[in-house]
Design a protein around this motif. Structure first.
Motif, PDB file in Angstrom:
ATOM      1  N   VAL A  51       0.836  -1.205   0.000  1.00 37.85           N
ATOM      2  CA  VAL A  51       0.000   0.000   0.000  1.00 37.85           C
ATOM      3  C   VAL A  51       0.876   1.261   0.000  1.00 37.85           C
ATOM      4  O   VAL A  51       0.594   2.216  -0.731  1.00 37.85           O
ATOM      5  CB  VAL A  51      -0.970  -0.001   1.211  1.00 37.85           C
ATOM      6  CG1 VAL A  51      -1.641   1.344   1.383  1.00 37.85           C
ATOM      7  CG2 VAL A  51      -2.021  -1.086   1.033  1.00 37.85           C
ATOM      8  N   LEU A  52       1.934   1.265   0.798  1.00 33.39           N
ATOM      9  CA  LEU A  52       2.824   2.428   0.827  1.00 33.39           C
ATOM     10  C   LEU A  52       3.490   2.647  -0.524  1.00 33.39           C
ATOM     11  O   LEU A  52       3.631   3.787  -0.972  1.00 33.39           O
ATOM     12  CB  LEU A  52       3.879   2.268   1.920  1.00 33.39           C
ATOM     13  CG  LEU A  52       3.409   2.521   3.345  1.00 33.39           C
ATOM     14  CD1 LEU A  52       4.487   2.117   4.345  1.00 33.39           C
ATOM     15  CD2 LEU A  52       3.016   3.968   3.541  1.00 33.39           C
ATOM     16  N   SER A  53       3.896   1.568  -1.176  1.00 36.68           N
ATOM     17  CA  SER A  53       4.528   1.700  -2.492  1.00 36.68           C
ATOM     18  C   SER A  53       3.560   2.267  -3.518  1.00 36.68           C
ATOM     19  O   SER A  53       3.893   3.191  -4.258  1.00 36.68           O
ATOM     20  CB  SER A  53       5.048   0.345  -2.982  1.00 36.68           C
ATOM     21  OG  SER A  53       6.141  -0.076  -2.220  1.00 36.68           O
ATOM     22  N   LYS A  54       2.361   1.715  -3.556  1.00 35.89           N
ATOM     23  CA  LYS A  54       1.368   2.156  -4.558  1.00 35.89           C
ATOM     24  C   LYS A  54       0.836   3.554  -4.267  1.00 35.89           C
ATOM     25  O   LYS A  54       0.764   4.389  -5.163  1.00 35.89           O
ATOM     26  CB  LYS A  54       0.205   1.163  -4.625  1.00 35.89           C
ATOM     27  CG  LYS A  54       0.561  -0.131  -5.293  1.00 35.89           C
ATOM     28  CD  LYS A  54      -0.632  -1.049  -5.350  1.00 35.89           C
ATOM     29  CE  LYS A  54      -0.255  -2.357  -6.026  1.00 35.89           C
ATOM     30  NZ  LYS A  54      -1.371  -3.298  -6.044  1.00 35.89           N
ATOM     31  N   LYS A  58       1.172   8.273  -5.646  1.00 35.30           N
ATOM     32  CA  LYS A  58       0.011   9.125  -5.940  1.00 35.30           C
ATOM     33  C   LYS A  58       0.175  10.520  -5.355  1.00 35.30           C
ATOM     34  O   LYS A  58      -0.539  11.442  -5.734  1.00 35.30           O
ATOM     35  CB  LYS A  58      -1.267   8.489  -5.391  1.00 35.30           C
ATOM     36  CG  LYS A  58      -1.640   7.197  -6.079  1.00 35.30           C
ATOM     37  CD  LYS A  58      -2.873   6.586  -5.441  1.00 35.30           C
ATOM     38  CE  LYS A  58      -3.213   5.260  -6.087  1.00 35.30           C
ATOM     39  NZ  LYS A  58      -4.360   4.607  -5.444  1.00 35.30           N
ATOM     40  N   TYR A  59       1.102  10.677  -4.420  1.00 38.42           N
ATOM     41  CA  TYR A  59       1.326  11.974  -3.789  1.00 38.42           C
ATOM     42  C   TYR A  59       2.047  12.880  -4.790  1.00 38.42           C
ATOM     43  O   TYR A  59       3.005  12.453  -5.437  1.00 38.42           O
ATOM     44  CB  TYR A  59       2.153  11.797  -2.508  1.00 38.42           C
ATOM     45  CG  TYR A  59       2.101  12.990  -1.602  1.00 38.42           C
ATOM     46  CD1 TYR A  59       1.006  13.207  -0.782  1.00 38.42           C
ATOM     47  CD2 TYR A  59       3.143  13.913  -1.583  1.00 38.42           C
ATOM     48  CE1 TYR A  59       0.948  14.304   0.054  1.00 38.42           C
ATOM     49  CE2 TYR A  59       3.098  15.017  -0.751  1.00 38.42           C
ATOM     50  CZ  TYR A  59       1.988  15.207   0.068  1.00 38.42           C
ATOM     51  OH  TYR A  59       1.933  16.304   0.887  1.00 38.42           O
ATOM     52  N   LEU A  61       4.275  15.248  -4.838  1.00 38.88           N
ATOM     53  CA  LEU A  61       5.711  15.513  -4.764  1.00 38.88           C
ATOM     54  C   LEU A  61       6.581  14.272  -4.988  1.00 38.88           C
ATOM     55  O   LEU A  61       7.787  14.380  -5.164  1.00 38.88           O
ATOM     56  CB  LEU A  61       6.075  16.105  -3.397  1.00 38.88           C
ATOM     57  CG  LEU A  61       5.607  17.524  -3.122  1.00 38.88           C
ATOM     58  CD1 LEU A  61       5.933  17.918  -1.687  1.00 38.88           C
ATOM     59  CD2 LEU A  61       6.258  18.493  -4.091  1.00 38.88           C
ATOM     60  N   ILE A  62       5.968  13.079  -4.969  1.00 40.18           N
ATOM     61  CA  ILE A  62       6.740  11.840  -5.032  1.00 40.18           C
ATOM     62  C   ILE A  62       6.796  11.309  -6.458  1.00 40.18           C
ATOM     63  O   ILE A  62       5.774  11.121  -7.111  1.00 40.18           O
ATOM     64  CB  ILE A  62       6.143  10.785  -4.081  1.00 40.18           C
ATOM     65  CG1 ILE A  62       6.207  11.290  -2.647  1.00 40.18           C
ATOM     66  CG2 ILE A  62       6.877   9.464  -4.224  1.00 40.18           C
ATOM     67  CD1 ILE A  62       5.546  10.388  -1.634  1.00 40.18           C
ATOM     68  N   LEU A  63       8.025  11.042  -6.908  1.00 40.84           N
ATOM     69  CA  LEU A  63       8.249  10.454  -8.218  1.00 40.84           C
ATOM     70  C   LEU A  63       8.178   8.931  -8.115  1.00 40.84           C
ATOM     71  O   LEU A  63       7.456   8.278  -8.862  1.00 40.84           O
ATOM     72  CB  LEU A  63       9.609  10.893  -8.768  1.00 40.84           C
ATOM     73  CG  LEU A  63       9.992  10.388 -10.144  1.00 40.84           C
ATOM     74  CD1 LEU A  63       9.015  10.914 -11.193  1.00 40.84           C
ATOM     75  CD2 LEU A  63      11.414  10.819 -10.493  1.00 40.84           C
ATOM     76  N   THR A  64       8.940   8.364  -7.173  1.00 40.78           N
ATOM     77  CA  THR A  64       8.889   6.919  -6.938  1.00 40.78           C
ATOM     78  C   THR A  64       8.787   6.642  -5.448  1.00 40.78           C
ATOM     79  O   THR A  64       9.270   7.411  -4.624  1.00 40.78           O
ATOM     80  CB  THR A  64      10.155   6.203  -7.478  1.00 40.78           C
ATOM     81  OG1 THR A  64      11.296   6.669  -6.787  1.00 40.78           O
ATOM     82  CG2 THR A  64      10.314   6.401  -8.970  1.00 40.78           C
ATOM     83  N   SER A  65       8.160   5.512  -5.139  1.00 40.22           N
ATOM     84  CA  SER A  65       7.967   5.085  -3.755  1.00 40.22           C
ATOM     85  C   SER A  65       8.198   3.582  -3.701  1.00 40.22           C
ATOM     86  O   SER A  65       7.491   2.831  -4.358  1.00 40.22           O
ATOM     87  CB  SER A  65       6.549   5.433  -3.311  1.00 40.22           C
ATOM     88  OG  SER A  65       6.285   4.918  -2.039  1.00 40.22           O
ATOM     89  N   GLU A  66       9.205   3.174  -2.934  1.00 40.13           N
ATOM     90  CA  GLU A  66       9.523   1.749  -2.820  1.00 40.13           C
ATOM     91  C   GLU A  66       9.578   1.362  -1.351  1.00 40.13           C
ATOM     92  O   GLU A  66      10.386   1.899  -0.600  1.00 40.13           O
ATOM     93  CB  GLU A  66      10.872   1.449  -3.476  1.00 40.13           C
ATOM     94  CG  GLU A  66      10.899   1.716  -4.963  1.00 40.13           C
ATOM     95  CD  GLU A  66      12.283   1.511  -5.559  1.00 40.13           C
ATOM     96  OE1 GLU A  66      13.046   0.683  -5.012  1.00 40.13           O
ATOM     97  OE2 GLU A  66      12.597   2.191  -6.538  1.00 40.13           O
ATOM     98  N   ALA A  67       8.720   0.419  -0.964  1.00 41.70           N
ATOM     99  CA  ALA A  67       8.676  -0.047   0.425  1.00 41.70           C
ATOM    100  C   ALA A  67       9.157  -1.485   0.495  1.00 41.70           C
ATOM    101  O   ALA A  67       8.896  -2.276  -0.410  1.00 41.70           O
ATOM    102  CB  ALA A  67       7.264   0.066   0.979  1.00 41.70           C
ATOM    103  N   SER A  68       9.846  -1.819   1.564  1.00 42.58           N
ATOM    104  CA  SER A  68      10.337  -3.175   1.783  1.00 42.58           C
ATOM    105  C   SER A  68       9.679  -3.764   3.029  1.00 42.58           C
ATOM    106  O   SER A  68       9.863  -3.241   4.129  1.00 42.58           O
ATOM    107  CB  SER A  68      11.856  -3.162   1.966  1.00 42.58           C
ATOM    108  OG  SER A  68      12.293  -4.424   2.429  1.00 42.58           O
ATOM    109  N   PRO A  69       8.932  -4.875   2.866  1.00 45.30           N
ATOM    110  CA  PRO A  69       8.335  -5.505   4.045  1.00 45.30           C
ATOM    111  C   PRO A  69       9.369  -6.205   4.921  1.00 45.30           C
ATOM    112  O   PRO A  69       9.118  -6.479   6.079  1.00 45.30           O
ATOM    113  CB  PRO A  69       7.354  -6.518   3.449  1.00 45.30           C
ATOM    114  CG  PRO A  69       7.881  -6.810   2.087  1.00 45.30           C
ATOM    115  CD  PRO A  69       8.578  -5.563   1.626  1.00 45.30           C
ATOM    116  N   ILE A  70      10.540  -6.450   4.393  1.00 48.75           N
ATOM    117  CA  ILE A  70      11.586  -7.134   5.154  1.00 48.75           C
ATOM    118  C   ILE A  70      12.236  -6.171   6.151  1.00 48.75           C
ATOM    119  O   ILE A  70      12.403  -6.488   7.326  1.00 48.75           O
ATOM    120  CB  ILE A  70      12.641  -7.743   4.214  1.00 48.75           C
ATOM    121  CG1 ILE A  70      11.989  -8.830   3.371  1.00 48.75           C
ATOM    122  CG2 ILE A  70      13.820  -8.304   5.000  1.00 48.75           C
ATOM    123  CD1 ILE A  70      12.811  -9.312   2.216  1.00 48.75           C
ATOM    124  N   THR A  71      12.589  -4.971   5.678  1.00 51.41           N
ATOM    125  CA  THR A  71      13.261  -3.995   6.546  1.00 51.41           C
ATOM    126  C   THR A  71      12.295  -2.988   7.152  1.00 51.41           C
ATOM    127  O   THR A  71      12.657  -2.275   8.080  1.00 51.41           O
ATOM    128  CB  THR A  71      14.329  -3.225   5.755  1.00 51.41           C
ATOM    129  OG1 THR A  71      13.694  -2.510   4.691  1.00 51.41           O
ATOM    130  CG2 THR A  71      15.384  -4.160   5.203  1.00 51.41           C
TER     131      THR A  71
END
Length: 179
Positions: A51-54, A58-59, A61-71
């Motif tokens: 959800v955070l990545s997707k 949409k915000y 100011l954000i170009l890309t958003s990558e979230a890691s469930p591991i870290t």
């Protein structure tokens, strides 16, 4: 006058945003022009990270958003090299709210812990009895015994114990593969 009103409004809104920020214990791991990396233990979940990545992209100011469930980290790349403090505060509010909303769709940590504990107890019982019994069979046996013992004093209560035992026994049969 206008700056005073804006200051008062910000002082009323900021504590609420920051309390959510602190409640999730979001840490700024790395910041450089055009890029920000955040981390939070409650983001160590596939659903929240997805959800955070997707939704991050949409915000505006954000170009890309990558979230890691591991870290439990979220790496954001901005469309501009620098953002103002107000833009950062609004962005953080958006991220914290997005993560809070996503947490509603995850399994509760307490329930996962109880299921894991019950699984350990179940495997332990099976090992000790060489597969003769498991937690469900012992619990159904206990309910039947308690129902028989209490039947003369409380037949309605005993009937409910018999029914619970029946549903455990009947339910287990539908889980097993048929030959």
């Amino acid at each position: 006058m206008m700056s005073t009103l804006v200051g008062i409004g910000a002082s009323l809104v900021t504590p609420k945003v920051m309390s959510q920020f602190r409640d999730q214990k979001v840490k700024v791991v790395h910041a450089m022009p055009g890029r920000l990396r955040l981390q939070c233990d409650s983001w160590k979940n596939d659903i929240v990270a997805n959800v955070l990545s997707k939704n991050g992209e949409k915000y505006p100011l954000i170009l890309t958003s990558e979230a890691s469930p591991i870290t439990g980290s979220l790496t954001l790349t901005f469309v501009v090299p620098h953002i103002s403090q107000q833009e950062l505060d609004e962005l953080m509010q958006y991220i914290v709210q997005t993560a809070s909303d996503a947490l509603l769709f995850t399994d509760a940590t307490l329930m996962r812990g109880m299921q894991k504990t019950l699984g350990l107890v179940d495997r332990g019982i099976k090992k000790q009895t060489n597969g003769f019994a498991d937690f469900d069979s012992l619990f159904a046996f206990f309910l039947l015994g308690k129902g028989i013992h209490a039947f003369s004093n409380a037949p309605a209560f005993s009937s409910s114990l018999f029914y619970w035992a029946y549903t455990i026994i009947k339910g287990r049969g539908s889980d097993q593969p048929h030959a």
